[in-house]
Design a protein around this motif. Structure first.
Motif, PDB file in Angstrom:
ATOM      1  N   ARG A   1       0.839  -1.205   0.000  1.00 49.06           N
ATOM      2  CA  ARG A   1       0.000   0.000   0.000  1.00 49.06           C
ATOM      3  C   ARG A   1       0.873   1.253   0.000  1.00 49.06           C
ATOM      4  O   ARG A   1       0.611   2.204  -0.727  1.00 49.06           O
ATOM      5  CB  ARG A   1      -0.935   0.005   1.202  1.00 49.06           C
ATOM      6  N   GLY A   2       1.934   1.257   0.811  1.00 52.81           N
ATOM      7  CA  GLY A   2       2.833   2.408   0.860  1.00 52.81           C
ATOM      8  C   GLY A   2       3.519   2.663  -0.471  1.00 52.81           C
ATOM      9  O   GLY A   2       3.657   3.814  -0.899  1.00 52.81           O
ATOM     10  N   ALA A   3       3.939   1.595  -1.150  1.00 51.72           N
ATOM     11  CA  ALA A   3       4.603   1.738  -2.448  1.00 51.72           C
ATOM     12  C   ALA A   3       3.635   2.268  -3.503  1.00 51.72           C
ATOM     13  O   ALA A   3       3.976   3.152  -4.292  1.00 51.72           O
ATOM     14  CB  ALA A   3       5.191   0.404  -2.892  1.00 51.72           C
ATOM     15  N   ILE A   4       2.417   1.739  -3.522  1.00 53.09           N
ATOM     16  CA  ILE A   4       1.419   2.201  -4.494  1.00 53.09           C
ATOM     17  C   ILE A   4       1.038   3.647  -4.207  1.00 53.09           C
ATOM     18  O   ILE A   4       0.944   4.472  -5.121  1.00 53.09           O
ATOM     19  CB  ILE A   4       0.187   1.282  -4.488  1.00 53.09           C
ATOM     20  N   SER A   5       0.845   3.976  -2.934  1.00 51.15           N
ATOM     21  CA  SER A   5       0.510   5.349  -2.553  1.00 51.15           C
ATOM     22  C   SER A   5       1.614   6.310  -2.991  1.00 51.15           C
ATOM     23  O   SER A   5       1.332   7.383  -3.546  1.00 51.15           O
ATOM     24  CB  SER A   5       0.297   5.440  -1.044  1.00 51.15           C
ATOM     25  N   ALA A   6       2.853   5.937  -2.757  1.00 52.81           N
ATOM     26  CA  ALA A   6       3.968   6.794  -3.163  1.00 52.81           C
ATOM     27  C   ALA A   6       3.952   7.022  -4.672  1.00 52.81           C
ATOM     28  O   ALA A   6       4.063   8.151  -5.145  1.00 52.81           O
ATOM     29  CB  ALA A   6       5.297   6.162  -2.732  1.00 52.81           C
ATOM     30  N   SER A   7       3.783   5.946  -5.427  1.00 55.11           N
ATOM     31  CA  SER A   7       3.763   6.045  -6.880  1.00 55.11           C
ATOM     32  C   SER A   7       2.622   6.940  -7.369  1.00 55.11           C
ATOM     33  O   SER A   7       2.800   7.757  -8.266  1.00 55.11           O
ATOM     34  CB  SER A   7       3.637   4.646  -7.485  1.00 55.11           C
ATOM     35  N   GLN A   8       1.451   6.788  -6.752  1.00 54.02           N
ATOM     36  CA  GLN A   8       0.291   7.585  -7.164  1.00 54.02           C
ATOM     37  C   GLN A   8       0.442   9.060  -6.798  1.00 54.02           C
ATOM     38  O   GLN A   8      -0.223   9.906  -7.381  1.00 54.02           O
ATOM     39  CB  GLN A   8      -0.984   7.039  -6.519  1.00 54.02           C
ATOM     40  N   ASN A   9       1.316   9.351  -5.844  1.00 53.22           N
ATOM     41  CA  ASN A   9       1.472  10.727  -5.377  1.00 53.22           C
ATOM     42  C   ASN A   9       2.812  11.339  -5.764  1.00 53.22           C
ATOM     43  O   ASN A   9       3.273  12.292  -5.133  1.00 53.22           O
ATOM     44  CB  ASN A   9       1.262  10.777  -3.856  1.00 53.22           C
ATOM     45  N   GLY A  10       3.438  10.789  -6.807  1.00 54.16           N
ATOM     46  CA  GLY A  10       4.643  11.376  -7.363  1.00 54.16           C
ATOM     47  C   GLY A  10       5.911  11.149  -6.554  1.00 54.16           C
ATOM     48  O   GLY A  10       6.907  11.841  -6.765  1.00 54.16           O
ATOM     49  N   ARG A  11       5.895  10.180  -5.655  1.00 53.72           N
ATOM     50  CA  ARG A  11       7.084   9.861  -4.874  1.00 53.72           C
ATOM     51  C   ARG A  11       7.675   8.545  -5.389  1.00 53.72           C
ATOM     52  O   ARG A  11       7.012   7.785  -6.064  1.00 53.72           O
ATOM     53  CB  ARG A  11       6.745   9.767  -3.389  1.00 53.72           C
ATOM     54  N   GLU A  12       8.898   8.288  -5.022  1.00 57.12           N
ATOM     55  CA  GLU A  12       9.587   7.072  -5.448  1.00 57.12           C
ATOM     56  C   GLU A  12       9.148   5.901  -4.564  1.00 57.12           C
ATOM     57  O   GLU A  12       9.372   5.920  -3.356  1.00 57.12           O
ATOM     58  CB  GLU A  12      11.106   7.269  -5.352  1.00 57.12           C
ATOM     59  N   PRO A  13       8.502   4.864  -5.148  1.00 56.06           N
ATOM     60  CA  PRO A  13       8.027   3.727  -4.350  1.00 56.06           C
ATOM     61  C   PRO A  13       9.133   3.022  -3.567  1.00 56.06           C
ATOM     62  O   PRO A  13       8.947   2.641  -2.422  1.00 56.06           O
ATOM     63  CB  PRO A  13       7.402   2.780  -5.375  1.00 56.06           C
ATOM     64  N   GLU A  14      10.287   2.855  -4.189  1.00 54.72           N
ATOM     65  CA  GLU A  14      11.380   2.153  -3.508  1.00 54.72           C
ATOM     66  C   GLU A  14      11.807   2.904  -2.249  1.00 54.72           C
ATOM     67  O   GLU A  14      12.074   2.293  -1.209  1.00 54.72           O
ATOM     68  CB  GLU A  14      12.562   1.978  -4.458  1.00 54.72           C
ATOM     69  N   GLU A  15      11.855   4.218  -2.322  1.00 59.44           N
ATOM     70  CA  GLU A  15      12.226   5.005  -1.147  1.00 59.44           C
ATOM     71  C   GLU A  15      11.176   4.863  -0.045  1.00 59.44           C
ATOM     72  O   GLU A  15      11.519   4.795   1.140  1.00 59.44           O
ATOM     73  CB  GLU A  15      12.394   6.478  -1.531  1.00 59.44           C
ATOM     74  N   ALA A  16       9.915   4.823  -0.419  1.00 59.39           N
ATOM     75  CA  ALA A  16       8.847   4.661   0.573  1.00 59.39           C
ATOM     76  C   ALA A  16       8.975   3.312   1.284  1.00 59.39           C
ATOM     77  O   ALA A  16       8.835   3.227   2.514  1.00 59.39           O
ATOM     78  CB  ALA A  16       7.471   4.782  -0.100  1.00 59.39           C
ATOM     79  N   VAL A  17       9.248   2.257   0.525  1.00 63.98           N
ATOM     80  CA  VAL A  17       9.386   0.914   1.117  1.00 63.98           C
ATOM     81  C   VAL A  17      10.626   0.864   2.012  1.00 63.98           C
ATOM     82  O   VAL A  17      10.572   0.360   3.135  1.00 63.98           O
ATOM     83  CB  VAL A  17       9.449  -0.166   0.012  1.00 63.98           C
ATOM     84  N   GLN A  18      11.749   1.402   1.525  1.00 62.42           N
ATOM     85  CA  GLN A  18      12.963   1.387   2.341  1.00 62.42           C
ATOM     86  C   GLN A  18      12.764   2.169   3.627  1.00 62.42           C
ATOM     87  O   GLN A  18      13.223   1.751   4.693  1.00 62.42           O
ATOM     88  CB  GLN A  18      14.142   1.934   1.542  1.00 62.42           C
ATOM     89  N   GLY A  19      12.072   3.305   3.553  1.00 63.37           N
ATOM     90  CA  GLY A  19      11.801   4.097   4.754  1.00 63.37           C
ATOM     91  C   GLY A  19      10.956   3.333   5.743  1.00 63.37           C
ATOM     92  O   GLY A  19      11.215   3.349   6.962  1.00 63.37           O
ATOM     93  N   ALA A  20       9.930   2.644   5.251  1.00 68.29           N
ATOM     94  CA  ALA A  20       9.066   1.853   6.141  1.00 68.29           C
ATOM     95  C   ALA A  20       9.862   0.725   6.779  1.00 68.29           C
ATOM     96  O   ALA A  20       9.694   0.440   7.982  1.00 68.29           O
ATOM     97  CB  ALA A  20       7.884   1.296   5.353  1.00 68.29           C
ATOM     98  N   MET A  21      10.728   0.100   6.019  1.00 67.64           N
ATOM     99  CA  MET A  21      11.522  -1.009   6.570  1.00 67.64           C
ATOM    100  C   MET A  21      12.524  -0.510   7.604  1.00 67.64           C
ATOM    101  O   MET A  21      12.777  -1.193   8.605  1.00 67.64           O
ATOM    102  CB  MET A  21      12.201  -1.774   5.447  1.00 67.64           C
ATOM    103  N   ARG A  22      13.074   0.666   7.408  1.00 63.37           N
ATOM    104  CA  ARG A  22      13.994   1.228   8.417  1.00 63.37           C
ATOM    105  C   ARG A  22      13.274   1.518   9.726  1.00 63.37           C
ATOM    106  O   ARG A  22      13.851   1.400  10.799  1.00 63.37           O
ATOM    107  CB  ARG A  22      14.662   2.497   7.881  1.00 63.37           C
ATOM    108  N   ARG A  23      11.990   1.874   9.643  1.00 68.34           N
ATOM    109  CA  ARG A  23      11.216   2.177  10.865  1.00 68.34           C
ATOM    110  C   ARG A  23      10.869   0.918  11.644  1.00 68.34           C
ATOM    111  O   ARG A  23      10.509   0.997  12.813  1.00 68.34           O
ATOM    112  CB  ARG A  23       9.958   2.951  10.509  1.00 68.34           C
ATOM    113  N   TRP A  24      10.973  -0.249  11.025  1.00 69.76           N
ATOM    114  CA  TRP A  24      10.694  -1.495  11.734  1.00 69.76           C
ATOM    115  C   TRP A  24      11.748  -1.704  12.769  1.00 69.76           C
ATOM    116  O   TRP A  24      11.786  -2.287  13.698  1.00 69.76           O
ATOM    117  CB  TRP A  24      10.637  -2.696  10.796  1.00 69.76           C
TER     118      TRP A  24
END
Length: 118
Positions: free
Chosen positions: A95-118
């Motif tokens: 969901r985070g990757a798709i949301s990022a892509s739909q809102n002009g952000r880089e999906p990979e960065e969104a996923v990496q950021g979420a994984m770092r917060r784990w």
């Protein structure tokens, strides 16, 4: 004047679909689906894991989604290394990757950021 409501209520929401194939005990015990992750996987999702994916996909804190249908049409699991918690986390990541892509952000960065917060 307010815009007219869509004729089909699904046009105003995101519909989440995760096909499933019964209980874990109904699946073959021998993995047969090639995986880039290492060991072969069992194709499909049992009810418990599909429900966990839906829980993760429905987590609005992972990002906003455009209206439409989001259908998971490919899945597999490792009978020894899979859990509902993992599939829920994967749903949130997707969901985070798709949301990022739909809102002009880089999906990979969104996923990496979420994984770092784990």
């Amino acid at each position: 004047m307010a815009p007219a409501a869509p004729a089909d209520p699904r046009e105003a929401v995101t519909v989440l679909e995760v096909p499933h194939q019964g209980s874990l005990l109904e699946f073959p015990s021998c993995p047969s689906c090639h995986s880039e992750l290492g060991r072969p996987l069992i194709a499909g999702l049992p009810d418990d894991f599909a429900g966990a994916v839906l829980t993760g996909l429905a987590d609005e804190s992972a990002g906003a989604l455009s209206a439409g249908t989001l259908r998971i049409d490919r899945a597999g699991f490792d009978p020894a290394g899979s859990s509902g918690n993992v599939f829920s986390a994967l749903g949130r990541l997707l969901r985070g990757a798709i949301s990022a892509s739909q809102n002009g952000r880089e999906p990979e960065e969104a996923v990496q950021g979420a994984m770092r917060r784990w």
